[in-house]
Motif scaffolding. Sequence first.
Motif, mmCIF file in Angstrom:
data_model
loop_
_atom_site.group_PDB
_atom_site.id
_atom_site.type_symbol
_atom_site.label_atom_id
_atom_site.label_comp_id
_atom_site.label_asym_id
_atom_site.label_seq_id
_atom_site.Cartn_x
_atom_site.Cartn_y
_atom_site.Cartn_z
ATOM 1 N N SER A 62 0.820 -1.212 0.000
ATOM 2 C CA SER A 62 0.000 0.000 0.000
ATOM 3 C C SER A 62 0.851 1.257 0.000
ATOM 4 O O SER A 62 0.340 2.367 0.087
ATOM 5 C CB SER A 62 -0.955 0.015 1.196
ATOM 6 O OG SER A 62 -1.974 -0.947 1.000
ATOM 7 N N GLY A 63 2.173 1.105 -0.049
ATOM 8 C CA GLY A 63 3.061 2.229 -0.294
ATOM 9 C C GLY A 63 3.409 3.105 0.883
ATOM 10 O O GLY A 63 3.648 4.299 0.695
ATOM 11 N N TYR A 64 3.496 2.545 2.088
ATOM 12 C CA TYR A 64 3.890 3.405 3.193
ATOM 13 C C TYR A 64 4.596 2.648 4.301
ATOM 14 O O TYR A 64 4.503 1.432 4.417
ATOM 15 C CB TYR A 64 2.712 4.193 3.768
ATOM 16 C CG TYR A 64 1.580 3.359 4.294
ATOM 17 C CD1 TYR A 64 1.572 2.891 5.597
ATOM 18 C CD2 TYR A 64 0.500 3.046 3.489
ATOM 19 C CE1 TYR A 64 0.528 2.131 6.087
ATOM 20 C CE2 TYR A 64 -0.547 2.282 3.964
ATOM 21 C CZ TYR A 64 -0.523 1.826 5.258
ATOM 22 O OH TYR A 64 -1.553 1.071 5.735
ATOM 23 N N GLU A 65 5.306 3.437 5.097
ATOM 24 C CA GLU A 65 5.967 2.969 6.305
ATOM 25 C C GLU A 65 5.692 3.993 7.388
ATOM 26 O O GLU A 65 5.765 5.196 7.147
ATOM 27 C CB GLU A 65 7.479 2.862 6.054
ATOM 28 C CG GLU A 65 8.271 2.507 7.287
ATOM 29 C CD GLU A 65 9.770 2.463 7.003
ATOM 30 O OE1 GLU A 65 10.188 1.681 6.124
ATOM 31 O OE2 GLU A 65 10.501 3.222 7.655
ATOM 32 N N LEU A 66 5.362 3.508 8.579
ATOM 33 C CA LEU A 66 5.140 4.362 9.732
ATOM 34 C C LEU A 66 6.175 4.026 10.785
ATOM 35 O O LEU A 66 6.559 2.865 10.923
ATOM 36 C CB LEU A 66 3.733 4.154 10.306
ATOM 37 C CG LEU A 66 2.571 4.298 9.325
ATOM 38 C CD1 LEU A 66 1.255 3.965 10.017
ATOM 39 C CD2 LEU A 66 2.542 5.688 8.727
ATOM 40 N N GLY A 67 6.612 5.026 11.529
ATOM 41 C CA GLY A 67 7.600 4.785 12.566
ATOM 42 C C GLY A 67 7.205 5.427 13.872
ATOM 43 O O GLY A 67 6.502 6.438 13.898
ATOM 44 N N SER A 68 7.656 4.805 14.952
ATOM 45 C CA SER A 68 7.381 5.358 16.276
ATOM 46 C C SER A 68 8.692 5.535 17.024
ATOM 47 O O SER A 68 9.693 4.880 16.729
ATOM 48 C CB SER A 68 6.440 4.450 17.070
ATOM 49 O OG SER A 68 7.066 3.208 17.346
ATOM 50 N N ASP A 69 8.651 6.420 17.988
ATOM 51 C CA ASP A 69 9.793 6.672 18.847
ATOM 52 C C ASP A 69 9.246 6.908 20.248
ATOM 53 O O ASP A 69 8.404 7.790 20.437
ATOM 54 C CB ASP A 69 10.567 7.894 18.344
ATOM 55 C CG ASP A 69 11.847 8.139 19.095
ATOM 56 O OD1 ASP A 69 12.419 7.184 19.658
ATOM 57 O OD2 ASP A 69 12.289 9.310 19.136
ATOM 58 N N GLU A 70 9.681 6.086 21.181
ATOM 59 C CA GLU A 70 9.224 6.181 22.567
ATOM 60 C C GLU A 70 7.696 6.160 22.676
ATOM 61 O O GLU A 70 7.099 6.905 23.438
ATOM 62 C CB GLU A 70 9.808 7.418 23.238
ATOM 63 C CG GLU A 70 11.325 7.364 23.323
ATOM 64 C CD GLU A 70 11.935 8.534 24.064
ATOM 65 O OE1 GLU A 70 11.205 9.254 24.773
ATOM 66 O OE2 GLU A 70 13.157 8.707 23.927
ATOM 67 N N GLY A 71 7.076 5.294 21.862
ATOM 68 C CA GLY A 71 5.637 5.070 21.964
ATOM 69 C C GLY A 71 4.759 6.072 21.246
ATOM 70 O O GLY A 71 3.539 5.999 21.358
#
Length: 174
Positions: A62-71
């Motif tokens: 679907s063409g995406y990446e999501l990222g998290s940092d410290e929740g």
Amino acid sequence: MGLLSSFDTNRDDLNTGSGTGQLIVDLSAFIIGGTPIGRAPWDGDFFAQSLLQNEIFRFEESGYELGSDEGVLSYAFITLENFRGSFLVQDQIVPLTARSTKEEIITLFGEPYWTDLDDDEVILFYEYRSGSIELQFEFPNGQNPGFITLMQNGILSDAGQRKSYGVTKPWPPE
């Protein structure tokens, strides 16, 4: 009333594409699905549990990446050629695709805070909330966008990066 205007009052009724992986990305309110950049993922978002357990959630088909940092949700990286979601600007769906042009982006978002020209590649940097939110449009061929990145405390929030990009404008942006 906009699609996400009920965000704080009744999230249970908000359709964020949860069953399909098709993401709604609000490029003016900085909200991915139902989660604002810089906040813990809303449990109604289909990516929430995965992002809380892992720092990266990829949905390549679907063409995406999501990222998290410290929740908290810290970025969304979108590959326009594969993106199967929707973009909102000021509560309106906008047709951003890999065939869009720099002129169309500038018409929608105004003049960028900074433009990086490197060989054939162009990156438009938009800075919001005194530089704590960055929106980038990357044009690998110099003409059409290939990637959109929305992030908390973006590249240009770092003084060393501003220097390497040759930024001459004052920081933080107004």
